[in-house]
Design a protein around this motif. Structure first.
Motif, short mmCIF file in Angstrom:
data_model
loop_
_atom_site.label_atom_id
_atom_site.label_comp_id
_atom_site.label_asym_id
_atom_site.label_seq_id
_atom_site.Cartn_x
_atom_site.Cartn_y
_atom_site.Cartn_z
N LEU A 124 45.09 34.73 41.35
CA LEU A 124 43.71 34.32 42.09
C LEU A 124 43.50 32.83 41.50
N ALA A 125 43.57 32.46 40.26
CA ALA A 125 43.44 31.20 39.82
C ALA A 125 44.00 30.07 40.45
N ALA A 126 45.20 30.39 41.00
CA ALA A 126 46.08 29.74 41.69
C ALA A 126 45.65 29.37 43.08
N VAL A 127 44.99 30.41 43.70
CA VAL A 127 44.40 30.30 45.08
C VAL A 127 43.15 29.38 44.86
N CYS A 128 42.26 29.38 43.70
CA CYS A 128 41.14 28.49 43.65
C CYS A 128 41.80 27.19 43.22
N GLU A 129 42.80 27.11 42.57
CA GLU A 129 43.29 25.51 42.50
C GLU A 129 43.78 25.13 43.96
N ALA A 130 44.28 25.76 44.69
CA ALA A 130 44.74 25.48 46.16
C ALA A 130 43.46 24.82 46.90
N ARG A 144 32.71 37.86 52.52
CA ARG A 144 31.72 36.71 51.85
C ARG A 144 32.51 35.73 51.41
N THR A 145 31.35 34.60 51.14
CA THR A 145 32.27 33.26 50.60
C THR A 145 31.52 32.91 49.10
N ILE A 146 32.45 32.27 48.40
CA ILE A 146 31.79 31.69 47.21
C ILE A 146 32.68 30.20 47.07
N LYS A 147 31.82 29.68 46.12
CA LYS A 147 32.42 28.18 45.80
C LYS A 147 33.80 28.82 44.90
N ALA A 148 34.90 27.73 44.95
CA ALA A 148 36.08 28.09 44.49
C ALA A 148 35.82 28.22 42.82
N ASP A 149 35.96 29.29 42.42
CA ASP A 149 35.67 29.64 40.87
C ASP A 149 36.57 30.66 40.26
N ALA A 150 37.53 30.46 39.75
CA ALA A 150 38.64 31.57 39.26
C ALA A 150 37.94 32.47 38.58
N ALA A 151 36.92 32.44 37.63
CA ALA A 151 36.45 33.32 36.74
C ALA A 151 35.89 34.37 37.72
N LEU A 152 34.99 33.98 38.71
CA LEU A 152 34.10 34.48 39.64
C LEU A 152 34.86 35.31 40.61
N LEU A 153 36.04 34.66 40.95
CA LEU A 153 36.93 35.48 41.99
C LEU A 153 37.55 36.60 41.54
N THR A 154 38.11 36.42 40.04
CA THR A 154 38.70 37.29 39.30
C THR A 154 37.86 38.60 39.25
N PRO A 177 35.40 22.82 47.63
CA PRO A 177 36.39 23.94 47.62
C PRO A 177 35.80 25.31 47.88
N MET A 178 36.15 26.07 48.74
CA MET A 178 35.57 27.41 48.75
C MET A 178 36.62 28.44 49.00
N ILE A 179 36.13 29.85 48.85
CA ILE A 179 37.07 30.79 48.92
C ILE A 179 36.26 32.08 49.86
N ILE A 180 36.84 32.41 50.87
CA ILE A 180 36.58 33.63 51.54
C ILE A 180 37.18 34.71 51.03
N TRP A 181 36.21 35.72 50.39
CA TRP A 181 36.89 36.88 49.90
C TRP A 181 36.76 38.06 50.52
N LEU A 237 27.75 42.43 45.79
CA LEU A 237 28.53 41.34 44.84
C LEU A 237 28.09 40.17 45.74
N HIS A 238 27.66 40.03 46.88
CA HIS A 238 27.26 38.77 47.29
C HIS A 238 25.95 38.48 46.77
N ALA A 239 25.09 39.49 46.60
CA ALA A 239 23.70 39.48 45.97
C ALA A 239 23.86 38.69 44.39
N SER A 240 24.84 39.29 43.95
CA SER A 240 25.06 38.88 42.37
C SER A 240 25.78 37.36 42.31
N ASN A 241 26.70 36.94 43.27
CA ASN A 241 26.93 35.44 43.35
C ASN A 241 25.74 34.69 43.75
N ARG A 242 24.99 35.15 44.81
CA ARG A 242 23.85 34.37 44.86
C ARG A 242 23.11 34.07 43.69
#
Length: 506
Positions: free
Chosen positions: A257-263, A354-364, A415-419, A445-450
């Motif tokens: 998932l960290a590699a996904v964010c780096e991409a 939903r969508t987030i800014k590309a953040d490896a810790a958050l995506l994990t 950079p963004m990630i759709i999860w 989870l989206h509310a928490s990300n907000r």
């Protein structure tokens, strides 16, 4: 005349399905009978009724996603744009509910089929003309058809990542491809659209002709303005591509998932076109997850060097040099996954994202929360959950922002990630339970990300749940502009009142 018997059968079926009958349902039945009768007069050899030999093939089998199988009162299969115009005139005149099917991409039930209405099936609009740096394609094609036509010329179009995805459904909602990072989205690669409006008028939308409609069709959905009867798409030189299929065990998932964010963070002035499908799968029997990567890169680097971050932690990899056509041929997904509980198909797979800014810790963290939440539905028979991460890079967004036209998304170049949750199961009795779980967990989870300031409101129509507002992330000024364009090109509201499928501008 034989079709009169079919019209009588239509009326009986519609009235039987309206329980109890209301003035509205009686009016709709009358209008559908009117439209089918007029279409029978105009297209006696191209009208299909329930009970006909090829009705099931048209109403059920000709779809990318089996969940869209419904029961239209009649089906018309036009051969030319002029015939599409004649059909829309008849439907509009009779004020009949209708649906339009191209390649059949959209997975929301009712988006490209209809119960007790008219289905306009575009499969015979399937011509392909390859030019020096563009390709003209009809809406009845899949992306595999397009890649096949382009392969002898050493070129590719920006289209679907799976073989059986239809051209119009993907293109009109934006369009993810492996090469978005260099060439933008499918919508950003359309030079013109030929469109039939609700009143039967035919127009060409391009930079110089109806530029407002040209902009609106770049992500505004396939069922809000008219029926596209031809796309002219830019193509790009890619006689060969380098591909990789990689597998990862559970211990490697955080690094994956960290590699996904780096991409997603790659931001070069001259990028190498490369992209992926990144998926984490949960095994309900063992409680263990694993991940997989399908990667494609332009050129002949073997292994493809743009996936080095993944290759360093993969437990297994197959690398190859091939063509886009041959790669796509490996990923045929007829009707996706579906279940028959009796004679009718029912929901087996549900999407939400939903969508987030590309953040490896958050995506994990999202992955871990998803895995933990599966305990709530672990007893559901046949449960097969996946967690998907799709990349949006600054380069991909920049193409649309700098081409002089833009698109409706109005995304920032970041950079963004759709999860995404993609969840399947076996029995109809669990439909509501699994759908409720998917919706509640996604929104929690989206509310928490907000609250963390890392969420985006952007929603991609192609992977949205039918309960999601696909226009929620569109900037207000763009949404207002879309509404003005809709009012100008469909003043009678043909695609608002009569064609209810897909994500509507409301």
């Amino acid at each position: 005349m034989p079709y009169l018997l079919q019209i009588a059968a239509i009326a009986t079926a519609i009235l039987a399905s309206a329980a109890p009958a209301t003035a509205e349902s009686l009016g709709a039945a009358k209008n559908v009978v009117c439209a089918c009768r007029k279409l029978s007069g105009s297209f006696p050899k191209q009208i299909i009724y329930p009970g006909s030999a090829n009705y099931t093939a048209q109403a059920t089998d000709a779809y990318w996603d089996q969940r869209t199988a419904l029961s239209p009162a009649c089906i018309v299969v036009p051969n030319t744009p002029d015939e599409v115009a004649t059909a829309l005139e008849a439907i509009s005149y009779c004020n009949a509910p209708f649906a339009v099917r191209g390649g059949g991409h959209m997975n929301v039930v009712g988006s490209n089929n209809i119960n007790n209405g008219v289905l306009l099936a575009l499969e015979n609009l399937n011509k392909v003309k390859v030019n020096a740096d563009t390709v003209e394609v009809g809406p009845g094609l899949t992306w595999y058809d397009v890649y096949t036509a382009l392969e002898p010329h050493g070129r590719v179009a920006i289209g679907g990542r799976l073989k059986t995805i239809g051209v119009p459904g993907l293109t009109l909602i934006g369009g993810y491809h492996y090469f978005n990072n260099k060439y933008g989205f499918a919508m950003d690669n359309v030079d013109s659209y030929e469109v039939v409006l609700g009143n039967g008028t035919q127009v060409t939308a391009s930079r110089s002709s109806h530029p407002d409609l040209f902009w609106a069709l770049k992500g505004g959905g396939g069922n809000n303005f008219g029926v596209v009867t031809k796309f002219v798409l830019r193509t790009h030189a890619a006689p060969q591509v380098s591909t990789t299929i990689q597998a990862f065990d559970e211990s490697a998932v955080p690094g994956f998932l960290a590699a996904v964010c780096e991409a997603a963070k790659l931001d070069s002035e001259d990028p190498i076109a490369a992209g992926m499908v990144a998926t984490v799968t949960y095994n309900v029997s063992t409680g263990v997850t694993s991940a997989s990567l399908l990667g494609v890169q332009e050129g002949v680097s073997n292994p493809p060097d743009q996936f080095a971050n993944f290759s360093s932690i993969a437990s297994f990899a197959i690398n190859n040099v091939t063509t886009m056509k041959e790669w796509s041929a490996n990923f045929d997904t007829p009707n996706q996954i579906f279940r028959f509980s009796s004679s009718d198909p029912h929901v087996l797979i549900v999407f939400s994202h939903r969508t987030i800014k590309a953040d490896a810790a958050l995506l994990t963290s999202l992955y871990e929360s998803w895995k933990e939440s599966l305990a709530e539905i672990a007893d559901v028979e046949g449960l097969a959950p996946t967690f998907v991460a799709n990349v949006i890079s600054p380069n991909a967004v920049r193409v649309g922002n700098t081409n002089g036209i833009g698109n409706i998304w109005g995304l920032k170049e970041e950079p963004m990630i759709i999860w995404q949750f993609s969840t399947s199961w076996s029995l109809a009795r669990d439909d509501r339970r699994v759908e409720h779980w998917s919706r509640v967990v996604t929104e929690r989870l989206h509310a928490s990300n907000r609250r963390k300031g890392l969420a985006s409101e952007y929603i991609y129509m192609g992977d949205a749940g039918d309960w999601q507002d696909a226009f929620a992330g569109v900037p207000r000024r763009n949404f207002a502009k879309l509404k003005r364009i809709q009012a100008a090109y469909d003043p009678e509201g043909v695609f608002t009142r009569l064609s209810s499928g897909g994500f509507k501008l409301t």
